[in-house]
Design an enzyme around this catalytic site. Structure first.
Site, PDB file in Angstrom:
ATOM      1  N   GLU A 149       0.771  -1.210   0.003  1.00  0.00           N
ATOM      2  CA  GLU A 149       0.039   0.048   0.064  1.00  0.00           C
ATOM      3  C   GLU A 149       0.840   1.346   0.039  1.00  0.00           C
ATOM      4  O   GLU A 149       0.663   2.138   0.424  1.00  0.00           O
ATOM      5  CB  GLU A 149      -0.877   0.004   1.295  1.00  0.00           C
ATOM      6  CG  GLU A 149      -1.767  -1.319   1.333  1.00  0.00           C
ATOM      7  CD  GLU A 149      -2.695  -1.318   2.504  1.00  0.00           C
ATOM      8  OE1 GLU A 149      -2.790  -0.381   3.368  1.00  0.00           O
ATOM      9  OE2 GLU A 149      -3.576  -2.404   2.402  1.00  0.00           O
ATOM     10  N   GLU A 298      -5.020  -8.547   0.326  1.00  0.00           N
ATOM     11  CA  GLU A 298      -5.891  -8.627   1.560  1.00  0.00           C
ATOM     12  C   GLU A 298      -7.167  -7.942   1.166  1.00  0.00           C
ATOM     13  O   GLU A 298      -7.174  -7.119  -0.005  1.00  0.00           O
ATOM     14  CB  GLU A 298      -5.201  -7.742   2.687  1.00  0.00           C
ATOM     15  CG  GLU A 298      -4.738  -6.181   2.355  1.00  0.00           C
ATOM     16  CD  GLU A 298      -4.097  -5.538   3.573  1.00  0.00           C
ATOM     17  OE1 GLU A 298      -5.029  -4.883   4.343  1.00  0.00           O
ATOM     18  OE2 GLU A 298      -2.868  -5.534   3.607  1.00  0.00           O
TER      19      GLU A 298
END
Ligand SMILES: *[C@@H]1O[C@H](CO)[C@@H](O)[C@H](O)[C@H]1NC(C)=O
Ligand SMILES: *[C@@H]1O[C@H](CO)[C@@H](O)[C@H](O)[C@H]1NC(C)=O
Ligand SMILES: *[C@@H]1O[C@H](CO)[C@@H](O)[C@H](O)[C@H]1NC(C)=O
Ligand SMILES: *[C@@H]1O[C@H](CO)[C@@H](O)[C@H](O)[C@H]1NC(C)=O
Ligand SMILES: *[C@@H]1O[C@H](CO)[C@@H](O)[C@H](O)[C@H]1NC(C)=O
Ligand SMILES: *[C@@H]1O[C@H](CO)[C@@H](O)[C@H](O)[C@H]1NC(C)=O
Length: 439
Positions: A149, A298
């Site tokens: 991220e 995820e």
């Protein structure tokens, strides 16, 4: 040349249907691995208005009635130090080993920042990974997700693409110098709401790299991914974090307990009315272009339980099972698999978590439940949906010591005897993986 080009060249030359080699630990075409990131923190850890934790891969498999093909664990770089005994806190591999299956270990490594680790810290990581994947030691397949991220602004290392690429190459070089048994997952966040209310950094080098449309500001017209792309020779899998937390227009943070659109996953990776800018179609730009497998590193849908500060229970809206099921069906469906054949692995974020409001701070954060296997209704719905996809989903099988992870590839551990050398395993990808690097 890329593998796909080589394949089409062979096709031209010989009129044969050339077999394109798979990436490292990539399951055979038509097969998909599903697993989870479970909350193995100490039971009773207050992580929300509920107490959470105490889960484990073993308990997860037991609830699901299947052996998940992959489990996620995480650790920091440099390693965090235990406040109890001063030991270095590596991810607890035993949690995965306790399943007694050949589940892949998906290890996330969070740098504290890009200036907080040394060559020695990286070397320790490389030897740890070498040990985990060594056929004479733990003999387990590993996907490594470093600095995930990185296109968001919520980690200290975020939104520094130039430095990210330099550090990515540094880590990959150091690990590959020790072992060729680790697959590297390059994994930004999905780009809905990019640039996540962040403003352009003051560092000119980083700002120039981020401002891809050259208008002097960071906005939704800037490419949220390419500034961070190190090149396909440095990447084995492309990953993405992808969540549904409620209708973004319902308030900040979202807590309306609405279900996502049925094609939500597609919108998130390819663009669409509720998704990211369609000028930057993630699947096309990376998985398809470079012929790399794609993993949802995820993700999941959230059922919002409470919102601070009142902590009153929120209205159930569409209902927990419908919310979760609409999301998982947006990728666990046959149309999806044929549309996105390189999408080969998915990990549900199996947590209940207090999410701060990134815009206004903690005061009105929401406690969200992302768990598929906790509530009996959601679990039953999921079990029924995965039963219908049984020819596509590839579950883990019993672990057999001493098998070389490279010979398993993206298949399953050979079950006939302890030696891997003569067995072909059940996956057709056997032995193609590992030896192949893109060139
Ligand atoms: C690691 O996990 C195992 C369960 O498989 C557990 O028994 C052990 O206590 C854990 N170790 C640490 C340091 O948490
Ligand atoms: C990280 O490094 C910076 C200096 O680059 C230092 O100020 C900070 O204390 C370090 N943080 C940690 C957690 O080590
Ligand atoms: C790797 O395994 C060897 C042999 O068991 C051990 O001595 C060494 O400490 C391990 N290194 C790491 C970083 O785990
Ligand atoms: C700006 O970013 C570049 C690239 O990451 C880095 O090399 C440089 O040191 C940074 N400059 C400052 C003043 O921090
Ligand atoms: C998407 O990005 C393109 C390219 O920069 C830009 O022209 C367009 O305005 C963007 N769309 C939105 C909705 O921001
Ligand atoms: C299945 O996947 C396709 C994308 O390929 C999507 O359009 C569709 O909405 C998904 N969900 C369902 C329930 O079919």
């Amino acid at each position: 040349m890329y593998r796909a080009e080589i394949a089409s060249l062979l096709l031209l030359l010989f009129g044969l249907k050339a077999t394109v080699a798979l990436g490292l630990y990539e399951p055979a075409d038509g097969k998909v691995i599903w697993g989870a990131w479970v909350d193995s923190s100490v039971a009773g850890t207050p992580n929300s208005l509920l107490t959470a934790g105490g889960d484990s891969p073993t308990l997860f498999d037991k609830r699901l009635g299947q052996n998940a093909g992959v489990f996620q664990l995480s650790q920091n770089l440099p390693l965090a130090i235990s406040v109890y005994d001063g030991s270095k806190l590596t991810a607890n591999l035993s949690l995965v080993e306790a399943t007694k299956t050949d589940a892949i270990l998906f290890l996330t490594v969070y740098p504290v920042s890009f200036t907080n680790y040394t060559d020695e810290d990286i070397s320790t990581l490389a030897y740890q990974l070498s040990n985990i994947t060594d056929p004479t030691l733990s003999s387990r397949r590993v996907l490594l997700r470093f600095a995930p991220e990185m296109n968001g602004n919520w980690f200290a290392y975020g939104m520094q693409p130039v430095q990210f690429i330099a550090e990515w190459k540094r880590i990959v070089t150091a690990v590959r110098a020790i072992t060729n048994r680790v697959a590297f997952v390059w994994s930004p966040n999905s780009a809905n709401e990019y640039p996540f209310a962040a403003t352009i950094p003051t560092n000119k080098t980083e700002a120039t790299a981020l401002d891809t449309n050259n208008n002097g500001v960071l906005d939704n017209g800037d490419d949220p991914f390419t500034p961070y792309w190190p090149g396909s020779e440095w990447v084995d899998w492309v990953g993405i974090s992808l969540y549904w937390k409620g209708n973004p227009s319902s308030g900040t943070p979202p807590h309306d307990n609405s279900a996502s659109p049925s094609d939500y996953w597609t919108q998130m990776v390819q663009g669409g009315p509720d998704g990211s800018n369609a000028s930057f179609p993630f699947y096309t730009m990376f998985a398809a272009k470079y012929d790399l497998p794609l993993v949802m590193s995820e993700g999941g849908a959230a059922f919002a339980l409470f919102q601070a500060p009142s902590s009153a229970t929120l209205p159930v809206g569409a209902g927990q099972t419908t919310i979760l099921q609409t999301f998982w069906r947006s990728y666990l469906n046959a149309t999806f698999f044929s549309t996105f054949p390189k999408a080969k692995m998915f990990m549900n974020f199996e947590f209940v978590k207090y999410d701060e409001d990134s815009v206004t701070g903690e005061d009105n954060g929401v406690t969200r439940d992302y768990r598929i296997t906790w509530n009996s209704d959601s679990l039953a719905a999921f079990q029924s949906d995965i039963a219908a996809l049984s020819s596509t989903l590839q579950w883990a099988v019993t672990f057999v010591a001493g098998v070389d992870p490279l010979t398993i590839g993206g298949g399953q551990t050979p079950q006939s005897g302890a030696s891997s050398s003569s067995s072909s395993g059940s996956g057709s990808s056997t032995a193609k993986s590992g030896s192949v690097r893109k060139s």
